[in-house]
Each structure stands twice: as structure tokens, then as C-alpha cells.
Design a protein around this motif. Sequence first.
Motif, PDB file in Angstrom:
ATOM      1  N   LEU A 191       3.249  -9.749  30.530  1.00  0.00           N
ATOM      2  CA  LEU A 191       3.795 -10.563  29.445  1.00  0.00           C
ATOM      3  C   LEU A 191       3.655  -9.852  28.115  1.00  0.00           C
ATOM      4  O   LEU A 191       2.815  -8.965  27.943  1.00  0.00           O
ATOM      5  CB  LEU A 191       3.112 -11.933  29.399  1.00  0.00           C
ATOM      6  CG  LEU A 191       1.605 -11.992  29.076  1.00  0.00           C
ATOM      7  CD1 LEU A 191       1.352 -12.047  27.583  1.00  0.00           C
ATOM      8  CD2 LEU A 191       0.995 -13.229  29.768  1.00  0.00           C
ATOM      9  N   TYR A 192       4.512 -10.301  27.197  1.00  0.00           N
ATOM     10  CA  TYR A 192       4.477  -9.765  25.839  1.00  0.00           C
ATOM     11  C   TYR A 192       4.398 -10.932  24.875  1.00  0.00           C
ATOM     12  O   TYR A 192       5.251 -11.838  24.921  1.00  0.00           O
ATOM     13  CB  TYR A 192       5.739  -8.939  25.564  1.00  0.00           C
ATOM     14  CG  TYR A 192       5.810  -8.364  24.157  1.00  0.00           C
ATOM     15  CD1 TYR A 192       4.681  -7.830  23.528  1.00  0.00           C
ATOM     16  CD2 TYR A 192       7.014  -8.340  23.458  1.00  0.00           C
ATOM     17  CE1 TYR A 192       4.767  -7.287  22.253  1.00  0.00           C
ATOM     18  CE2 TYR A 192       7.114  -7.796  22.183  1.00  0.00           C
ATOM     19  CZ  TYR A 192       5.976  -7.276  21.582  1.00  0.00           C
ATOM     20  OH  TYR A 192       6.044  -6.745  20.324  1.00  0.00           O
ATOM     21  N   ILE A 222       0.582  -7.272  23.124  1.00  0.00           N
ATOM     22  CA  ILE A 222       0.678  -8.143  21.962  1.00  0.00           C
ATOM     23  C   ILE A 222       1.293  -7.384  20.795  1.00  0.00           C
ATOM     24  O   ILE A 222       1.050  -6.180  20.625  1.00  0.00           O
ATOM     25  CB  ILE A 222      -0.734  -8.680  21.592  1.00  0.00           C
ATOM     26  CG1 ILE A 222      -0.637  -9.780  20.535  1.00  0.00           C
ATOM     27  CG2 ILE A 222      -1.637  -7.573  21.095  1.00  0.00           C
ATOM     28  CD1 ILE A 222      -1.975 -10.511  20.344  1.00  0.00           C
ATOM     29  N   SER A 223       2.100  -8.069  20.010  1.00  0.00           N
ATOM     30  CA  SER A 223       2.775  -7.438  18.875  1.00  0.00           C
ATOM     31  C   SER A 223       1.789  -7.126  17.754  1.00  0.00           C
ATOM     32  O   SER A 223       0.849  -7.883  17.499  1.00  0.00           O
ATOM     33  CB  SER A 223       3.865  -8.377  18.339  1.00  0.00           C
ATOM     34  OG  SER A 223       4.328  -7.915  17.103  1.00  0.00           O
ATOM     35  N   GLY A 224       2.045  -6.013  17.060  1.00  0.00           N
ATOM     36  CA  GLY A 224       1.193  -5.627  15.942  1.00  0.00           C
ATOM     37  C   GLY A 224       1.300  -6.583  14.772  1.00  0.00           C
ATOM     38  O   GLY A 224       0.413  -6.620  13.921  1.00  0.00           O
ATOM     39  N   SER A 225       2.377  -7.356  14.712  1.00  0.00           N
ATOM     40  CA  SER A 225       2.529  -8.275  13.576  1.00  0.00           C
ATOM     41  C   SER A 225       1.433  -9.339  13.593  1.00  0.00           C
ATOM     42  O   SER A 225       0.974  -9.784  12.549  1.00  0.00           O
ATOM     43  CB  SER A 225       3.905  -8.938  13.613  1.00  0.00           C
ATOM     44  OG  SER A 225       4.046  -9.722  14.793  1.00  0.00           O
ATOM     45  N   GLY A 241       9.094  -3.889  20.411  1.00  0.00           N
ATOM     46  CA  GLY A 241       9.601  -4.518  21.626  1.00  0.00           C
ATOM     47  C   GLY A 241      10.051  -3.490  22.650  1.00  0.00           C
ATOM     48  O   GLY A 241       9.799  -3.624  23.853  1.00  0.00           O
ATOM     49  N   ILE A 242      10.712  -2.435  22.171  1.00  0.00           N
ATOM     50  CA  ILE A 242      11.175  -1.378  23.081  1.00  0.00           C
ATOM     51  C   ILE A 242       9.979  -0.627  23.669  1.00  0.00           C
ATOM     52  O   ILE A 242       9.949  -0.312  24.868  1.00  0.00           O
ATOM     53  CB  ILE A 242      12.113  -0.414  22.315  1.00  0.00           C
ATOM     54  CG1 ILE A 242      13.387  -1.164  21.880  1.00  0.00           C
ATOM     55  CG2 ILE A 242      12.452   0.790  23.163  1.00  0.00           C
ATOM     56  CD1 ILE A 242      14.287  -0.369  20.956  1.00  0.00           C
ATOM     57  N   ARG A 243       8.982  -0.368  22.824  1.00  0.00           N
ATOM     58  CA  ARG A 243       7.795   0.350  23.305  1.00  0.00           C
ATOM     59  C   ARG A 243       7.050  -0.468  24.365  1.00  0.00           C
ATOM     60  O   ARG A 243       6.609   0.050  25.384  1.00  0.00           O
ATOM     61  CB  ARG A 243       6.853   0.642  22.134  1.00  0.00           C
ATOM     62  CG  ARG A 243       7.367   1.692  21.163  1.00  0.00           C
ATOM     63  CD  ARG A 243       6.437   1.780  19.963  1.00  0.00           C
ATOM     64  NE  ARG A 243       5.073   2.104  20.362  1.00  0.00           N
ATOM     65  CZ  ARG A 243       4.005   1.929  19.575  1.00  0.00           C
ATOM     66  NH1 ARG A 243       4.155   1.425  18.376  1.00  0.00           N
ATOM     67  NH2 ARG A 243       2.805   2.241  20.000  1.00  0.00           N
ATOM     68  N   VAL A 244       6.927  -1.759  24.101  1.00  0.00           N
ATOM     69  CA  VAL A 244       6.203  -2.608  25.053  1.00  0.00           C
ATOM     70  C   VAL A 244       6.957  -2.694  26.378  1.00  0.00           C
ATOM     71  O   VAL A 244       6.350  -2.717  27.452  1.00  0.00           O
ATOM     72  CB  VAL A 244       5.969  -4.007  24.446  1.00  0.00           C
ATOM     73  CG1 VAL A 244       5.481  -4.977  25.523  1.00  0.00           C
ATOM     74  CG2 VAL A 244       4.944  -3.926  23.328  1.00  0.00           C
ATOM     75  N   ALA A 245       8.276  -2.723  26.301  1.00  0.00           N
ATOM     76  CA  ALA A 245       9.055  -2.738  27.549  1.00  0.00           C
ATOM     77  C   ALA A 245       8.726  -1.508  28.390  1.00  0.00           C
ATOM     78  O   ALA A 245       8.573  -1.597  29.621  1.00  0.00           O
ATOM     79  CB  ALA A 245      10.551  -2.771  27.220  1.00  0.00           C
TER      80      ALA A 245
END
Length: 762
Positions: A191-192, A222-225, A241-245
Motif C-alpha cells: 500500500l501507499y 508513505i509520501s514525504g508530504s 508516486g512514480i517512485r513508490v510504484a
Amino acid sequence: MDMMTLENLKKKCTRDEPVFCTNQCPLSVDVKKLAARIASGDFQGAYKYYSSQVIFPEIISRLCDKPCQTVCLRSKIDEVVAVKNLEQACCDYVDTKETSQYYISRKNKHIAVIGGGLGGLSCAVKLARKGYAVDLYEEKDGLGGYLRESENLIPLQIIEKELARIIQKEEIRLHLGTKINTLDEIECDALYIATGWDGNGFGLKPGFDPVSLGTLRKGAFISGSIMKRSESSVLIPVREGIRVAQAIENYLKIGTMGGMAGCHEVVPSRLSVDIDGVVFEKQIVAENQESYTIPEAIAEAKRCLQCGCDMCMNSCEMLSFFEKNPKKIIDDVEASMNIVKAFTTNIASREINSCNTCGLCKEVCPENIDFEELFMSSRRVLHKGGKLPLAFHDFWMRDMEFSNSEEAFVMINANGGDKSSYLFFSGCQLGGSDPNYVINAYTYLKKHLEEEPAMMIGCCGAPAQWAGREDEHRAVIDWIRNIWENQGRPEVILACPSCRKMFEKYLPEIQVQSLWQVMAAQENSVNKSVASKKMTIFDPCASRYDPETQNSIRIILKNSGYELEELPYYPGKVQCCGYGGQIQAVNRPLFDKIVKIRVEATTHDYVTYCTNCRDTFAAAGKSAVHILDLLFSDDITASAARKPPTLTQRRENRIKLKKVLETEREGMKMASEDKPIKKIKVFIAPEVYNKMDRSFILKEDVQRTIEYCESTEKKIMDMSTGNFIGHLQDGNITFWVIYKPERDGFRLETVYSHRLVIEEGL
């Protein structure tokens, strides 16, 4: 040259360094590619590429904060390229926004994304396109995150239209108006969490890795934001998002967290771009103040400099001829040196031997990569291994041997003694082009030097050095050194730039100066042949590191009243006329290409101080004179139009020069008479001579072959023409002649040669 050296050379090359604009873009948009497609009017192609990179082209083209424009090289010339306007234009003028879809097998893995902003959507789209089942949870009733709350950024209808089109296409299961309170509510393999700046971290903030965006919980990113990252670009959520994918896919395949996402910090590019000569062009301003029309977009796209390090390929005709980038050339050389790796030892022998050894490559390369030394060392290795084709350098080696033979070599002591303060070494090509060049220069030196100089006419060994034949080259150098020492170590005066380059590198103990320095110092005594037109000096490539000679030539010409036009590469990057390295036998098309470019470089007549340059240009129909023509000729026009001697005539000129000098010198031994074989008369038409020169066949070779055929009767008659055909094997070369008797000799119809051995029957 070992493999490590070759690998280090490839590492030095900066050609593949990232372009500044792409390097600065969080989404790595290839601005060069985008601009090139728009410049050609291919808006569909531009949109297809752009949408594949940014996922949401309509949104990003309006949202982008233009980090690429902060590093655009145009800012050093005029104004940056308006990349953002181009991105919007490729969305505005595309025929269809539906891009091709390809079948992707569905994967038995389930991904959950929490948060419907651009970051979460980017991750969801990327994974869905790879065949994963994706569920996206958004607590609000619409997608777009903070964009929906900031209508001043982008109109809401554009956001909804763009996201709806993408979501529908990618088959992502949406759960709008669904708030996730705990991760136990959803079942997934990974999950992201992309819940925004103040969003829910679900207790996973401890242990967060800002590089991989992974957490301590397996499969959870988890997002850096959420962690209040410092980067401010509006494009960062999409990049994350692309990196996490990528990271999630890596986790699902091999079970490890992090690493694959990598660090996306901008690493300074080593790329060097030559912006000299770039024309000033102001940025195109949209007439309607909002967006480009199609012509405006095309005009602005054409302002893109298409940055890249092509300095060596733009400057070196040899590198551009093979249409290979520098690293590929090095790969080819490496393959030729490494039999195990390439299964052959001569894959690049033509490339290696097509270098004219002018050295311009290292002058223009920001890393000073020296292809001349690379090729020369490779030739030496190939020669030692017996893998250098004889046809490449054989003629010039025989020509060097002839120049230093009893037939052509000249040594005249000063005042009849065996010592002198000066020794004039004219080389072998000056007298080969025109014996009067040497005679006039020698007479001039005898008149103007403090003491009468000795004179030596022969070859400096350059052909052996160019052929990678170290033993033969060393023998010539040692021979010259011995003569110089026997002459009392005089100062050597040189007329040929290649000879001077050879002396300075291999005979550094000898004090040298150029003939032109001597003449420039005697400005009141030269024959001032004043002309009324401009001339362009063609500095030989061998003079690149000899500013004294370059300046001396200009002093002589200006003192003679000439108005000079300089070539753009003068003084430190002067180019080869094409003759260097004697590449004609190796790569005639390349030689012809180089000559054509040099000939067309100026409309003015050339004046040069290298006979090889003069004769090369004259053969191509260019009006060109040697500086000695200007100083000593009574008819400059005739000198400029003089056809260069054939290879046969060059040898005859050297023999003639020796006879003249020895005749003038009282007490000198006369040259021996021609050998009987040369008494056979052979009539050769000019067009056949041209063919002989291109094939490196001398009249002497023809005479010898015909005499052999006639004396042995080993010839065949063609009954339809009356021509005879026969051959003679001479060393590793076999000459074939087609001829017929005529008057008191023979007419040569044609001739050719090859290096095959003819097995004759009994």
C-alpha cells in the motif's frame, strides 16, 4: 593500451551526461525530444511522449513551476526556451488524446492507495498499467487533492475531465467518500499512503526512509508530504508516486523494501555544450498573451539548442563519418584489442587507420580525450600482432624508403666541409611537389644566413610513425640524429610542418626553427609579390602548436601586401587538409569528404606552407598556392593553377632535384643512370594516371610489369581488341596491365593491383 585505460576513457566522455533541463525536471521530461517533435510539427508525437512522462498532461502543463527553464542555456545567450508554453501547446493541438494500449497480463497482487491527490493517483496509474489490481481510497467525493480546493490554479472542469479520462482507461477501482481510519480495514499485498501535508500517517512515521519512502511495516510506503518534506515543486508528489510504484513492484517481486526507488536528488551534470556561434533569438511571445498558436509553438521549439556534447563529432569528420559516438568508437577499438571479447582482432582496423592524426579531437573535447593517441597506439599493437592490413600503409612505407634511398636522398655539406652551424632539412614532399621550392629556399638561406647551411633532403619518418611501425620509425630517427651529430650538431631549419612536429617529439635534443621564421626576420629582402585580392591562410594541422611559424607566415604575407582572411578554427584548432595520416588508401570516401569541406570553407584562394595541403586542394580544383610561390614565382596565377604532380612525377621530381643540386655542386658525384627497365616507353593517358594515383600505382610499376610480360611472353592477347594482358607479382603486390604496342613503346589501357598471390600451374 590495456583494457583499464580504454574503460577510463569511456568514463571520461561526458556525451551521455543528462541534459540540464531534463536533469532538473522532477519528472525527467526530455525537453529536447519534446521540442524536436513540436519543431517538426509533430504535436501528436510530442503529446504521446509528454503524457507518458507526466501522466496528467493537461494538469501538469498548467501546474508546472518550470524548474527546467532555470537552467536553460539560452539564458546565457538571449532568453530561455518557454518549455511550459510548449507543453501546453502539445496538449492544445493534438488530434486525439487517446494513446495506444497494449495487453498486459493481470497480476495476482492487490495494491491499495490511500489518497486521491496527484501523488496517490500517479502511483495507482503506474501500477494499474503494469497489471496490478489497484484500489484507491479517497475520503472526499472527488479526486485531485488540494487542486480541487485551489481553483485559481487550474479550472475544476479541466481537473475532472483529465482525471476521469485516465481513471476510466486504467481500470482503477475508486472508493470516493471513503475514509480509512486504520490499515486493518483494507486487505492488500502492498500500500501507499498519500494523504497530503497534514494527512494521516497511520502510525508509520517512525522508521520512515526518505530515500526509499518505505516504512518499518512490510509493503507499506508513505509520501514525504506527510513527513513535511522540504522540496517545494508542485511536481514532487507525482515523482514520489512514480517512485513508490517502482518500489512496490520491487517489493512484490523480491520482498525487499526500499532501494529501487533510489535517491532523486539532482546530481550536477558534467555535460559541456558549445554555444559559440549560436544566433541571438528572442523568446516567442504569444500574440494572445495566453497560449501559442501552432506557428508560434513551432518557432519557439526551434529555439531549443538540443543540448549535447557533440564537439568532437562536429569537429572531426572521421568520427562523424562512421556515425558512431565516441564511446562506441572506443568499444570498437577495445574489441579489436581483445580477441576473447570480440572473437576477432581487427573489427575496427579501418576506423583505427582512418584517423588523420590531426589531434583536433582533444582540443575540442572538454575532457581532452585524445583519439589520435588512442588510434596510434592501437596501430602499433595491430602491427606487432601482424593484424594491420598491408594495403593501408604499404605504399607510403615504400615511398619513405625511396625518399631515403640513393636515388633521392641528398646531403650537401656547407662550403665543402663536414661541419656547419645550420642544416636545412626540406623533407621529402617539398621537392616532390616542385624542385624549385627547395632550390629557391636553399639559395635564399645561403644568401641570408650568417653561415652557409648544409642541406639534407629526405624523409623524417612520418609515414612509419603513422603506420604504427615503431622499428622502421626509430631507424629513421636514429639515422637523422647520426647525420646531425656528424654535422657538428647544427641548428636545423625546417620547411615542412610535419617534419617539425616529428623533430620536436622524437628529436627534442635538436634545436630547430622554421624556414618561415628566418624569412620573416628578413622582411626587407623578400620578393614582394603584391596582390590586389584577399587570401585565406590554411594553416596545416601540424602547425597547431607552433604559433611562431603561424605568426611568421602572417608577417611575410602582410609585408608582401596581402589582405588576409582567417578561418574560424585559427589559431589553436586548425584542421587537417585530409592528407594527414595518409588515409587515402584506407578510406578514400572520407578523404574526399574532408577535402570537399576544406575547399568549400572559403571563396578566397588558399595560401599555405605545406605542399601536401597545396597539392591536395589543387587536385580538387581549388586555387591554392604555397607561400614559396608568392615569394619566388613570377606568375602567381600560373602557380595557383598548377596541377599537382602525380605520384610518379613526385618521384621523378625528387630524382631531378638531386641531379640539379649535385650538378651545381662542383665535385659532387653524379647520380647513377636510370636502370634499363625504365627505358621502356609507356604512353599513359591523364585519366589512367588519375586511376593509378588513386590505386597507388607508379609508372615504374607499369614499366616493370610490361617488361616482364614482354620478356617472358607471359601475356594473353584479347583477339577482339588486340590488347595484351599480363601480371607481375612484386613482393606482396601483384600488378595487372592491359596494353598494346604503339610506335616505339606501349600504350597502357588500364592497370590495377591486389595483394593476392597467383598460384600458377605447371
